[in-house]
Motif scaffolding. Structure first.
Motif, PDB file in Angstrom:
ATOM      1  N   GLY A  12       6.731   0.981  -8.164  1.00  0.00           N
ATOM      2  CA  GLY A  12       5.348   1.206  -7.802  1.00  0.00           C
ATOM      3  C   GLY A  12       4.909   0.559  -6.506  1.00  0.00           C
ATOM      4  O   GLY A  12       3.726   0.647  -6.150  1.00  0.00           O
ATOM      5  N   ASP A  13       5.808  -0.106  -5.773  1.00  0.00           N
ATOM      6  CA  ASP A  13       5.424  -0.689  -4.480  1.00  0.00           C
ATOM      7  C   ASP A  13       5.276   0.423  -3.451  1.00  0.00           C
ATOM      8  O   ASP A  13       6.186   1.250  -3.281  1.00  0.00           O
ATOM      9  N   PRO A  14       4.155   0.474  -2.733  1.00  0.00           N
ATOM     10  CA  PRO A  14       3.949   1.564  -1.759  1.00  0.00           C
ATOM     11  C   PRO A  14       4.896   1.438  -0.569  1.00  0.00           C
ATOM     12  O   PRO A  14       5.152   0.342  -0.061  1.00  0.00           O
ATOM     13  N   VAL A  15       5.396   2.558  -0.132  1.00  0.00           N
ATOM     14  CA  VAL A  15       6.283   2.632   1.041  1.00  0.00           C
ATOM     15  C   VAL A  15       5.607   3.406   2.166  1.00  0.00           C
ATOM     16  O   VAL A  15       5.646   3.011   3.327  1.00  0.00           O
ATOM     17  N   VAL A  16       4.991   4.525   1.835  1.00  0.00           N
ATOM     18  CA  VAL A  16       4.263   5.339   2.821  1.00  0.00           C
ATOM     19  C   VAL A  16       2.851   5.512   2.291  1.00  0.00           C
ATOM     20  O   VAL A  16       2.655   6.040   1.179  1.00  0.00           O
ATOM     21  N   ILE A  17       1.877   5.071   3.062  1.00  0.00           N
ATOM     22  CA  ILE A  17       0.480   5.220   2.665  1.00  0.00           C
ATOM     23  C   ILE A  17      -0.291   5.854   3.814  1.00  0.00           C
ATOM     24  O   ILE A  17       0.096   5.742   4.985  1.00  0.00           O
ATOM     25  N   ARG A  18      -1.364   6.534   3.484  1.00  0.00           N
ATOM     26  CA  ARG A  18      -2.222   7.156   4.485  1.00  0.00           C
ATOM     27  C   ARG A  18      -3.634   6.631   4.305  1.00  0.00           C
ATOM     28  O   ARG A  18      -4.191   6.688   3.202  1.00  0.00           O
ATOM     29  N   LEU A  19      -4.202   6.145   5.396  1.00  0.00           N
ATOM     30  CA  LEU A  19      -5.546   5.584   5.395  1.00  0.00           C
ATOM     31  C   LEU A  19      -6.487   6.571   6.070  1.00  0.00           C
ATOM     32  O   LEU A  19      -6.194   7.079   7.165  1.00  0.00           O
ATOM     33  N   HIS A  20      -7.630   6.811   5.441  1.00  0.00           N
ATOM     34  CA  HIS A  20      -8.655   7.700   5.991  1.00  0.00           C
ATOM     35  C   HIS A  20      -9.853   6.856   6.403  1.00  0.00           C
ATOM     36  O   HIS A  20     -10.323   6.008   5.630  1.00  0.00           O
ATOM     37  N   TYR A  21     -10.347   7.118   7.613  1.00  0.00           N
ATOM     38  CA  TYR A  21     -11.449   6.331   8.159  1.00  0.00           C
ATOM     39  C   TYR A  21     -12.636   7.223   8.435  1.00  0.00           C
ATOM     40  O   TYR A  21     -12.506   8.456   8.589  1.00  0.00           O
ATOM     41  N   ARG A  22     -13.772   6.586   8.502  1.00  0.00           N
ATOM     42  CA  ARG A  22     -15.012   7.301   8.811  1.00  0.00           C
ATOM     43  C   ARG A  22     -14.915   7.841  10.239  1.00  0.00           C
ATOM     44  O   ARG A  22     -14.480   7.143  11.157  1.00  0.00           O
ATOM     45  N   GLY A  23     -15.317   9.063  10.431  1.00  0.00           N
ATOM     46  CA  GLY A  23     -15.211   9.718  11.732  1.00  0.00           C
ATOM     47  C   GLY A  23     -14.021  10.649  11.824  1.00  0.00           C
ATOM     48  O   GLY A  23     -13.803  11.265  12.867  1.00  0.00           O
ATOM     49  N   GLY A  24     -13.214  10.745  10.764  1.00  0.00           N
ATOM     50  CA  GLY A  24     -12.081  11.665  10.760  1.00  0.00           C
ATOM     51  C   GLY A  24     -10.762  11.053  11.164  1.00  0.00           C
ATOM     52  O   GLY A  24      -9.732  11.737  11.135  1.00  0.00           O
ATOM     53  N   GLY A  25     -10.757   9.785  11.544  1.00  0.00           N
ATOM     54  CA  GLY A  25      -9.504   9.148  11.925  1.00  0.00           C
ATOM     55  C   GLY A  25      -8.632   8.848  10.714  1.00  0.00           C
ATOM     56  O   GLY A  25      -9.124   8.717   9.589  1.00  0.00           O
ATOM     57  N   ARG A  26      -7.332   8.769  10.968  1.00  0.00           N
ATOM     58  CA  ARG A  26      -6.410   8.465   9.877  1.00  0.00           C
ATOM     59  C   ARG A  26      -5.218   7.693  10.448  1.00  0.00           C
ATOM     60  O   ARG A  26      -4.918   7.780  11.646  1.00  0.00           O
ATOM     61  N   ALA A  27      -4.566   6.955   9.557  1.00  0.00           N
ATOM     62  CA  ALA A  27      -3.392   6.174   9.936  1.00  0.00           C
ATOM     63  C   ALA A  27      -2.347   6.330   8.853  1.00  0.00           C
ATOM     64  O   ALA A  27      -2.638   6.174   7.664  1.00  0.00           O
ATOM     65  N   LEU A  28      -1.127   6.651   9.277  1.00  0.00           N
ATOM     66  CA  LEU A  28       0.003   6.766   8.364  1.00  0.00           C
ATOM     67  C   LEU A  28       0.861   5.520   8.555  1.00  0.00           C
ATOM     68  O   LEU A  28       1.399   5.285   9.644  1.00  0.00           O
ATOM     69  N   LEU A  29       0.985   4.728   7.501  1.00  0.00           N
ATOM     70  CA  LEU A  29       1.747   3.486   7.557  1.00  0.00           C
ATOM     71  C   LEU A  29       3.055   3.684   6.794  1.00  0.00           C
ATOM     72  O   LEU A  29       3.045   4.084   5.624  1.00  0.00           O
ATOM     73  N   VAL A  30       4.181   3.398   7.465  1.00  0.00           N
ATOM     74  CA  VAL A  30       5.509   3.518   6.871  1.00  0.00           C
ATOM     75  C   VAL A  30       6.162   2.147   6.967  1.00  0.00           C
ATOM     76  O   VAL A  30       6.338   1.607   8.064  1.00  0.00           O
ATOM     77  N   SER A  31       6.504   1.574   5.824  1.00  0.00           N
ATOM     78  CA  SER A  31       7.048   0.222   5.825  1.00  0.00           C
ATOM     79  C   SER A  31       8.492   0.181   6.315  1.00  0.00           C
ATOM     80  O   SER A  31       8.911  -0.794   6.939  1.00  0.00           O
ATOM     81  N   GLU A  32       9.280   1.210   6.042  1.00  0.00           N
ATOM     82  CA  GLU A  32      10.714   1.196   6.323  1.00  0.00           C
ATOM     83  C   GLU A  32      11.010   1.887   7.649  1.00  0.00           C
ATOM     84  O   GLU A  32      10.813   3.104   7.779  1.00  0.00           O
ATOM     85  N   ASP A  33      11.472   1.116   8.647  1.00  0.00           N
ATOM     86  CA  ASP A  33      11.762   1.726   9.940  1.00  0.00           C
ATOM     87  C   ASP A  33      13.036   2.566   9.905  1.00  0.00           C
ATOM     88  O   ASP A  33      13.254   3.414  10.784  1.00  0.00           O
ATOM     89  N   ASP A  34      13.910   2.367   8.899  1.00  0.00           N
ATOM     90  CA  ASP A  34      15.102   3.205   8.787  1.00  0.00           C
ATOM     91  C   ASP A  34      14.754   4.665   8.548  1.00  0.00           C
ATOM     92  O   ASP A  34      15.574   5.554   8.793  1.00  0.00           O
TER      93      ASP A  34
END
Length: 425
Positions: free
Chosen positions: A209-231
């Motif tokens: 259950g530990d997150p590896v890929v998460i997507r953040l949604h921000y006010r104004g329509g912006g978003r960020a995709l965070l990937v923990s594993e650079d491999d």
């Protein structure tokens, strides 16, 4: 250049190419075991695979080799998706703020690993999974989504900075330093505060259950995709696993625009990066050795064949005189020596020798030959010139006979010389 020199240079070139190819086959240069996740590296651990895949799919891609200070202020060159994939350099505070304003204005970010401090700036951090290190395992298995067959295990997972305590953060920082990974960066006040988080989606997690890929949604329509594993952004994963099927739909921009890879923080600045990359490739590739051999042979050839350098010097233009000019010069010389009879006789003899079939002076009386020549000439000008030559041989006169004989010979020669036919239209 002589034929021997050309053959020698060709043989030298063939020997150089043979030696370079044999050396490249017998002693191949090993690929670095751990390359930066940069689009300039095409080895198994490099990061060129995602760049080439998106380009083949028709997605506009580019390499950004400048700082991120003006990212939020860009209008025409503003990227649709900014890729910050595990850079080797940390972003400056002003760059973090510029990326935050970019997201708040509706931009999209893909941050991989620590992302030069962007991951912590957005309220997350990378940590080792709980299952790593248990029973000799160095990675944790992930829960493969439906439609995908195989995804590699992960050594790093995402963890919220708000969940960290001071003691836990200190312990985690020591673990990260032991593993050779930077960590323990605490978000400073004023960094990424311009973003307002609306929702968080976990797109990939470990089986625990530990997150590896998460997507953040921000006010104004912006978003960020965070990937923990650079491999997950290395060439080996994009070639041997189903990582492209997972990440390509998440990276492709939802709006029209380019996907921009940050290469500045990988050490590829705007000045001289392509030259350094080309020299590095030529140093480690057998084909590069062949090119160096060709350059060396070309320099040797240039030194051998270069007689002199610089613009050509102006010299006196010496034009070869025609036979008639030689004849006139001879007549003038004999005339000056008071040899009028000899000059006239030699002038007629020269004409007989040039008109003969063998190129030798034929036998017989010159006057009879001139009579026959007069009858054989087709034009009136030539016949008059042959008659003048007969008169100069038989009638007395002064030095003007020499010049007249030369002019008559020239008229006969012009009469008998073949005319050039006009070109067909």
């Amino acid at each position: 250049m002589s034929h021997r020199t050309e053959l020698g240079l060709a043989l030298l070139l063939a020997v150089a190419l043979t030696v370079a190819l044999l050396a490249g086959r017998r002693h191949p240069r090993a690929t670095e075991p751990y390359e930066p996740v940069s689009t300039y590296f095409s080895g198994p651990t490099g990061g060129r695979g995602p760049y080439d895949v998106l380009a083949r799919l028709g997605v506009p891609v580019e390499r950004r080799r400048t700082t991120l200070f003006d990212l939020a202020r860009q209008a025409r060159r503003r990227p649709a998706v900014l890729m910050v994939v595990a850079p080797s350099r940390w972003l400056a505070s002003a760059e973090l703020e510029a990326v935050a304003h970019y997201i708040a204005a509706g931009g999209a970010l893909v941050a991989v690993g620590d992302a030069g401090g962007l991951t912590q700036c957005l309220g997350w951090d990378t940590a080792t999974p709980d299952s790593a290190g248990i029973a000799g395992r160095d990675s944790a298995a992930v829960a493969v989504p439906a439609g995908l067959a195989r995804l590699p295990g992960v050594r790093w997972v995402m963890q919220s900075v708000a969940q960290d305590t001071l003691e836990g953060d200190t312990k985690r920082a020591a673990e990260l330093r032991k593993l050779g990974r930077p960590g323990g960066l605490i978000r400073e006040e004023g960094e990424c505060d311009s973003t307002t988080l609306v929702a968080t989606d976990t797109l990939l997690a470990t089986v625990q259950g530990d997150p590896v890929v998460i997507r953040l949604h921000y006010r104004g329509g912006g978003r960020a995709l965070l990937v923990s594993e650079d491999d997950y952004f290395r060439n080996r994963a994009w070639r041997d696993t189903d990582v492209p099927g997972l990440l390509v739909p998440l990276i492709v921009p939802e709006t029209r625009g380019r996907v921009s890879w940050d290469e500045y923080h990988h050490g590829h600045g705007a000045e001289g990066s392509l030259t350094r990359a080309a020299l590095a490739w030529m140093a480690r590739s057998p084909i590069g050795w062949v090119l160096w051999q060709l350059v060396a042979v070309a320099l040797v050839w240039l030194v051998v064949t270069a007689v002199r350098f610089g613009p050509p010097r102006s010299v006196i233009d010496r034009r070869r005189r025609s036979p008639l000019e030689h004849l006139e010069a001879l007549a003038a010389g004999l005339e000056g020596a008071a040899g009028v009879e000899t000059a006239v006789a030699l002038t007629v003899s020269g004409l007989r020798r040039r008109l003969s079939r063998t190129g030798q002076l034929p036998r017989g009386d010159a006057r009879q030959w001139l009579g026959a020549l007069e009858l054989a000439l087709p034009g009136a000008r030539g016949r008059r010139a042959a008659r003048r030559l007969q008169d100069m041989l038989t009638k007395p006169g002064g030095s003007e006979r020499v010049l007249g004989a030369a002019q008559a010979v020239e008229d006969v020669w012009e009469e008998l010389r073949p005319r050039a036919k006009p070109a067909a239209s």
